[in-house]
Design an enzyme around this catalytic site. Structure first.
Site: not given
Ligand code: CA
Length: 618
Positions: A145-146, A167, A332, A361
């Site tokens: 999945n890169d 991941d 966030d 935050e």
């Molecule tokens: Ca990966």
């Protein structure tokens, strides 16, 4: 990808092409029965959808009512208000779209059953130690999945600001490592799709609020990770962002209305002056620019005062709690969105989940400005955020200075004492999240000239003082930023997380002597804290530091712990007579880090720049 089940009913071929509304999205894509609030607002996106009539049909329709249909300036959007009555059973109903009294399209909308006990879930709390992971940088469990065809950024591990390929699978593969280390809750920086051409790894530029980035995995993978954490008695905290989305968000090409975002004649940044919101003397231009200015060119500023946007974000937040079984949310840039909306979000969350926890935050320098944002703060302007927890940035700032400064009247270890002595500002100081570093600041070790003794002091402090401690991934492995300072290198890959890495620091054999020493320190302390309720919720008494020695006690009915810090370079032998008011009840103790018994508590010897953590015995 269209995620809709799309049906065409009763159409002749001619009108299929002439009149077929290409419904591209219905969000939330599904919902649940049994919420306290029966209202649900669907955002429906499709070409010229506003020209269609909407109705509800099907065997499950009973109790589901369309209460309003809202058109906005862009005819490709409709906002449909549904009321889901208390009697509605889980199931599927049909949303029908009609033109000239003929149904031209339908969407099967599912109402799922909520899990038993969903509303009663307990959020993260003082019993927890939170471990913060940036998923792109922890471990790559799936190299397939890169790179996902069609997505804008590719993997390049040689560049600190590119994607590295970590991941969900990589994290899932190391849950036993985390459990063994002794942390109990996992906060991952955002996992939602960030299909941005650059800096997509950090996750703060969302391009789809309902979809995990395929380079991290799938929504189902996220759910599986949540289940795996829960099986281990661990908790999951999601990082959500209401302030901004990514410039490549799908709606940027076709906004519902001009006021969907806070727009300016020309690009205008936020002032980042977070204190301006609570400033009683603030000028309008300043409060305006803080809240309506953009965080970055690639981060369009959402207008939470647009009622549809407000519903969209609140429902999205609830959707993820319910879908992924969340135990908490970290919001966030909490103070950047309009505070009236954030107040309503907090209220809605606590109505549905009374024991839930959310940490904001609120990046400000002083206890007073941070305290403004905590639920039930007695603010002059009457504002109540409904936000249970805030990040303790003032304590973080004090920690950085405390061990490297020369001891003086108001410097050195006194910083820690001074910060805690201002806790009267907070409605619930025990519910602050404490940290020595995170993904946005220098790693603590970098701020201390790589002095591991000082890192140990900081970790000992946040794991024994009040609050909910949060540890940045790799702290236990002495990860540092190195010479190439910057956000990309603060978020360094864990050695051994990637296939082909030269060594694997997740195992002791792959660690250096110093790394093993730090790991063992953290392991011991975290596991001690995990079983010690005095350190979690016990009372705190501390003594004004003298000669660089700071002593404090945590205690409750089941135990008492003494912590003494020596901030001098040289070894100190101290007379503990000054601590008599607490110590007189105890005869002996056991020092936790060194696992040694202390028979005489009247005199203690502490090496320079170190901490004694003593489990007291009567
Ligand atoms: Ca990966």
């Amino acid at each position: 990808m269209k995620r809709l089940i799309f049906f065409l009913l009763f159409l002749t071929p001619a009108c299929m092409f002439a009149d077929q509304p290409a419904i591209e999205r219905v969000e939330p894509p599904f919902w649940w029965t049994g919420f306290r609030n029966p209202a649900l607002q669907l955002m429906i996106y499709g070409k010229d959808i506003a020209s269609k009539e909407i109705s509800v049909a099907g065997s499950q329709q009973e109790g589901v009512v369309v209460t309003a249909v809202h058109k906005v300036s862009n005819p490709n959007y409709l906002f449909v208000d549904l009321k889901i009555g208390a009697s509605v059973k889980p199931g599927v109903f049909s949303l029908n779209f009609s033109a000239n009294k003929k149904v031209v399209a339908s969407y099967l909308y599912e109402l799922k059953a909520r899990k038993k006990g969903s509303a009663q879930r307990k959020g993260f709390n003082n019993s927890d130690a939170i471990y913060l992971i940036m998923p792109d940088r922890f471990a790559n469990g799936d190299t397939a999945n890169d790179y996902i065809a069609g997505m804008k950024e590719k993997v390049d591990r040689s560049k600190p600001d590119s994607r590295h390929g970590g991941d969900i699978k990589g994290i899932a593969n190391h849950l036993d490592y985390l459990k063994e280390l002794g942390v109990t809750a996992l906060w991952m920086t955002p996992l939602l799709e960030n299909d941005q051409p650059k800096y997509s790894y950090h996750g703060y530029s969302c391009t789809d609020y309902y979809k995990v980035d395929p380079r991290f995995g799938t929504n189902a993978d996220y759910l599986k990770l949540s289940d795996a954490l829960h099986q281990r008695g661990m908790k999951l905290i999601a990082d959500q962002v209401f302030n901004h989305c990514g410039s490549e968000h799908w709606w940027m090409k076709d906004l519902p209305s001009a006021d969907w975002l806070n727009q300016w004649p020309e690009f205008t940044r936020s002032t980042y002056r977070a204190g301006s919101v609570s400033d009683p003397y603030v000028a309008t231009i300043d409060s305006n620019q803080f809240s309506r200015g953009w965080f970055d060119k690639t981060m369009p500023d959402l207008n939470q005062r647009n009622p549809y946007m407000k519903n969209y974000l609140i429902q999205n937040s609830i959707w993820w709690v319910e879908y992924a079984g969340l135990d908490g949310i970290r919001q966030d840039t909490y103070s950047y969105p309009f505070k009236d909306m954030m107040q309503e979000w907090g209220k809605r969350m606590l109505e549905e989940y009374p024991d839930f926890n959310i940490v904001g935050e609120c990046w400000m320098d002083y206890p007073a400005t941070v305290a403004y944002w905590q639920k039930d703060s007695k603010n002059l302007d009457g504002f109540n955020s409904n936000l249970p927890s805030v990040m303790d940035f003032p304590l973080h700032d004090a920690l950085i200075k405390a061990f490297i400064e020369k001891e003086g009247w108001n410097t050195g270890i006194l910083r820690l004492y001074e910060i805690l002595s201002q806790d009267f500002s907070y409605p619930a100081p025990g519910n602050l999240v404490t940290f020595a570093d995170n993904h946005d600041v220098n790693r603590f070790l970098d701020t201390q000239n790589d002095d591991i003794r000082k890192l140990k002091m900081a970790m000992a402090f946040i794991l024994t003082t009040r609050g909910i401690p949060q540890i940045f991934y790799g702290t236990e492995l002495l990860l540092t930023t190195g010479v190439d300072k910057g956000h990309g290198t603060i978020r360094r890959d864990v050695p051994g997380g990637w296939p082909g890495d030269k060594r694997n620091a997740f195992f002791s054999a792959g660690r250096t002597v110093a790394e093993n020493d730090m790991y063992n320190f953290m392991h011991k302390l975290l596991n001690y804290r995990r079983s010690n309720t005095a350190l979690q919720t016990g009372k705190l008494v501390h003594f004004i530091p003298v000669d660089g020695i700071y002593a404090y006690f945590r205690y409750n009915s089941s135990g008492s712990v003494m912590v003494v810090m020596n901030n001098n370079e040289e070894l100190k032998a101290i007379d503990t007579g000054r601590y008599r008011e607490v110590l007189e009840k105890f005869k002996s103790g056991r020092e936790i880090i060194s696992s040694t018994d202390i028979k005489d508590l009247s005199k203690l010897t502490i090496p320079g720049k170190s901490v004694l953590i003593i489990d007291l015995k009567k």
